[in-house]
Write a protein that holds these residues in place. Structure first.
Motif, PDB file in Angstrom:
ATOM      1  N   ARG A  49       3.317   0.599   4.078  1.00 60.96           N
ATOM      2  CA  ARG A  49       3.718   1.990   4.274  1.00 60.96           C
ATOM      3  C   ARG A  49       3.021   2.948   3.310  1.00 60.96           C
ATOM      4  O   ARG A  49       3.004   4.156   3.564  1.00 60.96           O
ATOM      5  CB  ARG A  49       5.236   2.135   4.133  1.00 60.96           C
ATOM      6  N   ASN A  52      -0.597   4.720   4.781  1.00 65.69           N
ATOM      7  CA  ASN A  52      -0.724   6.010   5.472  1.00 65.69           C
ATOM      8  C   ASN A  52       0.212   7.041   4.843  1.00 65.69           C
ATOM      9  O   ASN A  52       0.631   7.981   5.501  1.00 65.69           O
ATOM     10  CB  ASN A  52      -0.485   5.894   6.980  1.00 65.69           C
ATOM     11  N   MET A  54       3.240   6.956   4.088  1.00 70.73           N
ATOM     12  CA  MET A  54       4.567   7.078   4.672  1.00 70.73           C
ATOM     13  C   MET A  54       5.635   7.032   3.579  1.00 70.73           C
ATOM     14  O   MET A  54       6.746   7.503   3.760  1.00 70.73           O
ATOM     15  CB  MET A  54       4.772   5.943   5.676  1.00 70.73           C
ATOM     16  N   LEU A  57       7.764   9.985   2.066  1.00 71.59           N
ATOM     17  CA  LEU A  57       9.042  10.455   2.600  1.00 71.59           C
ATOM     18  C   LEU A  57      10.226   9.890   1.853  1.00 71.59           C
ATOM     19  O   LEU A  57      11.333  10.387   1.963  1.00 71.59           O
ATOM     20  CB  LEU A  57       9.191  10.031   4.071  1.00 71.59           C
ATOM     21  N   ILE A  58       9.994   8.792   1.117  1.00 73.54           N
ATOM     22  CA  ILE A  58      11.121   8.140   0.443  1.00 73.54           C
ATOM     23  C   ILE A  58      11.347   8.826  -0.897  1.00 73.54           C
ATOM     24  O   ILE A  58      10.451   8.822  -1.746  1.00 73.54           O
ATOM     25  CB  ILE A  58      10.828   6.641   0.212  1.00 73.54           C
ATOM     26  N   VAL A  82      -1.558  15.118   6.969  1.00 81.68           N
ATOM     27  CA  VAL A  82      -1.456  15.277   8.420  1.00 81.68           C
ATOM     28  C   VAL A  82      -2.747  14.816   9.085  1.00 81.68           C
ATOM     29  O   VAL A  82      -2.748  14.073  10.064  1.00 81.68           O
ATOM     30  CB  VAL A  82      -1.131  16.741   8.772  1.00 81.68           C
ATOM     31  N   ARG A  85      -3.191  10.953   8.748  1.00 88.94           N
ATOM     32  CA  ARG A  85      -2.370  10.099   9.604  1.00 88.94           C
ATOM     33  C   ARG A  85      -2.892  10.033  11.033  1.00 88.94           C
ATOM     34  O   ARG A  85      -2.490   9.174  11.796  1.00 88.94           O
ATOM     35  CB  ARG A  85      -0.921  10.569   9.569  1.00 88.94           C
ATOM     36  N   GLN A  86      -3.790  10.972  11.384  1.00 89.51           N
ATOM     37  CA  GLN A  86      -4.414  10.838  12.701  1.00 89.51           C
ATOM     38  C   GLN A  86      -5.356   9.646  12.731  1.00 89.51           C
ATOM     39  O   GLN A  86      -5.613   9.082  13.778  1.00 89.51           O
ATOM     40  CB  GLN A  86      -5.221  12.085  13.031  1.00 89.51           C
ATOM     41  N   MET A  90       0.369   3.697  13.529  1.00 89.56           N
ATOM     42  CA  MET A  90       1.390   2.836  12.944  1.00 89.56           C
ATOM     43  C   MET A  90       2.343   2.359  14.035  1.00 89.56           C
ATOM     44  O   MET A  90       2.682   3.093  14.959  1.00 89.56           O
ATOM     45  CB  MET A  90       2.152   3.599  11.870  1.00 89.56           C
ATOM     46  N   TRP A  92       6.065   0.156  14.427  1.00 91.58           N
ATOM     47  CA  TRP A  92       7.222  -0.265  13.632  1.00 91.58           C
ATOM     48  C   TRP A  92       7.853  -1.541  14.165  1.00 91.58           C
ATOM     49  O   TRP A  92       7.541  -2.008  15.260  1.00 91.58           O
ATOM     50  CB  TRP A  92       8.280   0.829  13.620  1.00 91.58           C
ATOM     51  N   ARG A  94      11.102  -2.055  15.055  1.00 93.88           N
ATOM     52  CA  ARG A  94      11.827  -1.787  16.289  1.00 93.88           C
ATOM     53  C   ARG A  94      11.059  -0.745  17.063  1.00 93.88           C
ATOM     54  O   ARG A  94      10.598   0.237  16.502  1.00 93.88           O
ATOM     55  CB  ARG A  94      13.236  -1.269  15.977  1.00 93.88           C
TER      56      ARG A  94
END
Lengths: 252, 295
Positions: A49, A52, A54, A57-58, A82, A85-86, A90, A92, A94
């Protein structure tokens, strides 16, 4: 030597005081599948994570070190996440299709990135779905809700969604662990197919899966990379006892 | 006592409590409706009230209530959505946001009569808006806003994290992800909250006594110019709402049929709130289907 698609250099991730990933340096070659394996909580998903951004966000997560993509260190405050991430798709654990129609799930990204032409979008949708081996099953109901699809179909839709914005790297976080064996087999086939064009990094709990689909395997333990080598070598002739213990099922 | 008996007793207890609540609710509703429905007629709903003679209606009051609802929502919804989105997605968790949340909680538990007096002092007198629909709408915004903010925040928080991540991972901007991925999923929750907020506007009396006033000018329902003083659409005229009207005729009504009018008006109030709830629910489902393409 193949092209380097993505390269992490001395990457560490801290949650508050706790280090979840410690000083990991790994190169991921283009057009190749790299598997990250290891016991639960070993930091492999956290590492994935970070690639990219991600983990931005945490709250409380801190990522230090370098991540190189095509000569650019993307783990820097100046990076436009932004835009970044293109380039990195990704998938996940689920399936998480948008609560929209099948068509919209795919077309949404490209349209946002500036493709307005309906014909062009139709084309992208068809190509992406074909790529994800989902076209035949969905071509007659493109405008139905994506949520009506089965779990396996949803996951392939998510893969189609991510390749629709033309990334060069795809990160997968246990993409088949919530699926039945038949769907899992389809996803694995798909990964083998996509490998021809993308740099794929996949976290998996299933060692047989790692052995089946990847060319390189990194074994994570307690936030560190214990061993990183060709998959064949890791599974037939591991250099470390911990690796051999893990892959023979002695722990984990 | 073994586990099975305990389970049976617990089940029986819970069912009984639920039944009691339903009985109370049905009793209340039934009482109000049975007493009031007989008095409702087209004439009652459209004609203006009478002060001394019998046969007055609630036309202007009903209109005022609906208009005030619209005005309040026009102010509340954008502010509430904006603040809710900020609290959920933009504000960094910490002392600042905890403090804002505390203020919001306190605001929502203010007694409405206090809000009314505050409205009288600040909005009506200090800002000089006088007894008007606009003052009333501002006062109602004071305690509708917290509800709206909280509901928006909860709605967005209830969106699975993977949905948000999927949007961001596609290279969507944060705002685009919120607007096009998260808000559509959160909309049924937000709409439910909006209905609750609207229901409070419709039933509120105490906060309006001193802000929207207890009288209506002679409304001319043929004049729809919002600037004319007798136009129903003028937001700066005093306006007695249905709930305030019920309170007034119950406490100081001089007309011989005041109890019947109060009963009828109460029934209208209840029925309108029920209708509003049902329509909004249906609308929420419709919007959800439309936005998410689910069947």
């Amino acid at each position: 030597m193949q092209d380097i698609g993505l390269s992490a250099h001395k990457l560490s991730v801290h949650y508050g005081e706790k280090a979840a990933v410690k000083n990991v340096s790994l190169d991921f070659a283009d057009r190749q599948v790299t598997a990250l394996i290891g016991p639960s909580g070993c930091g492999k998903s956290t590492f994935l994570r970070s690639l990219n951004r991600m983990n931005d966000l945490i709250p409380g997560a801190r990522v230090t070190g370098d991540i190189w993509i095509g000569g650019e260190n993307i783990n820097s405050p100046q990076t436009d996440v932004v835009l970044l991430r293109q380039k990195i798709g990704m998938v996940w654990q689920r399936p998480n299709p948008f609560h929209k129609s099948i068509y919209e799930n795919i077309a949404f990204g490209p349209r946002y990135h500036g493709i307005r032409d309906k014909k062009k979008l139709d084309e992208i949708v068809e190509q992406s779905l074909r790529r994800a081996a989902l076209w035949e099953e969905t071509k007659d109901r493109l405008h139905n809700s994506a949520l009506a699809l089965s779990g396996g179909q949803q996951q392939r839709l998510c893969i189609a969604r991510s390749i629709a914005v033309k990334p060069s790297i795809i990160l997968m976080d246990e993409p088949a662990s919530a699926l039945d064996p038949v769907s899992t087999a389809k996803i694995e086939e798909l990964i083998a197919e996509l490998k021809q064009d993308y740099c794929i990094v996949i976290v998996t709990h299933n060692m047989y899966q790692a052995a089946r689909i990847s060319q390189k395997t990194a074994f994570f333990m307690l936030g560190e990379v214990e061993e990183y080598d060709d998959t064949d070598k890791i599974f037939t002739n591991p250099q470390k006892i911990s690796t051999s213990d893990y892959i023979t099922g002695r722990f984990g | 006592m073994n586990a099975k008996t305990a389970d049976k007793i617990a089940t029986a207890l819970i069912v009984t409590i639920a039944a009691i609540i339903i009985l109370i609710l049905a009793g209340l509703l039934g009482y109000i409706l049975i007493r009031g429905v007989g008095h409702i007629s087209f004439d009652f709903l459209t004609s203006p009230p009478e002060t001394i003679r019998a046969g007055g209606g609630i036309g202007p009051q009903l209109f005022n209530s609906l208009f005030l609802l619209v005005l309040t929502m026009i102010i509340t919804i954008p502010l509430g959505l904006g603040a809710g989105i900020y609290m959920s997605e933009y504000a960094k968790p910490g002392r600042g946001t905890d403090f804002i949340r505390l203020v919001v909680e306190v605001l929502s538990s203010f007694p409405s009569i206090v809000v009314g007096l505050f409205g009288l002092l600040v909005i009506v007198n200090l800002f000089g808006f006088g007894f008007s629909l606009f003052s009333g709408a501002l006062a109602l915004t004071v305690f509708n806003l917290p509800l709206m903010v909280r509901i928006t925040e909860q709605g967005l928080k209830s969106v699975p994290r993977e949905q948000k991540e999927a949007g961001l991972a596609l290279g969507l901007s944060k705002w685009k992800t919120i607007r096009s991925i998260m808000l559509p999923i959160a909309i049924p929750v937000i709409l439910t909250g909006t209905i609750l907020a609207a229901g409070r506007v419709f039933g509120e009396a105490a906060a309006l006594l001193f802000t929207a006033g207890m009288s209506s000018p002679r409304l001319d329902f043929s004049d729809w110019n919002p600037l004319s003083p007798f136009s129903p659409l003028n937001p700066f005229r005093p306006a007695e709402t249905l709930a305030v009207h019920i309170w007034k005729i119950n406490s100081e009504g001089l007309a011989p049929d005041a109890p019947e009018i109060a009963a009828g008006a109460s029934a209208v109030l209840i029925i309108t709130v029920l209708l509003f709830n049902m329509i909004a629910r249906w609308f929420g489902r419709y919007v959800h289907r439309k936005f998410t393409a689910t069947k």
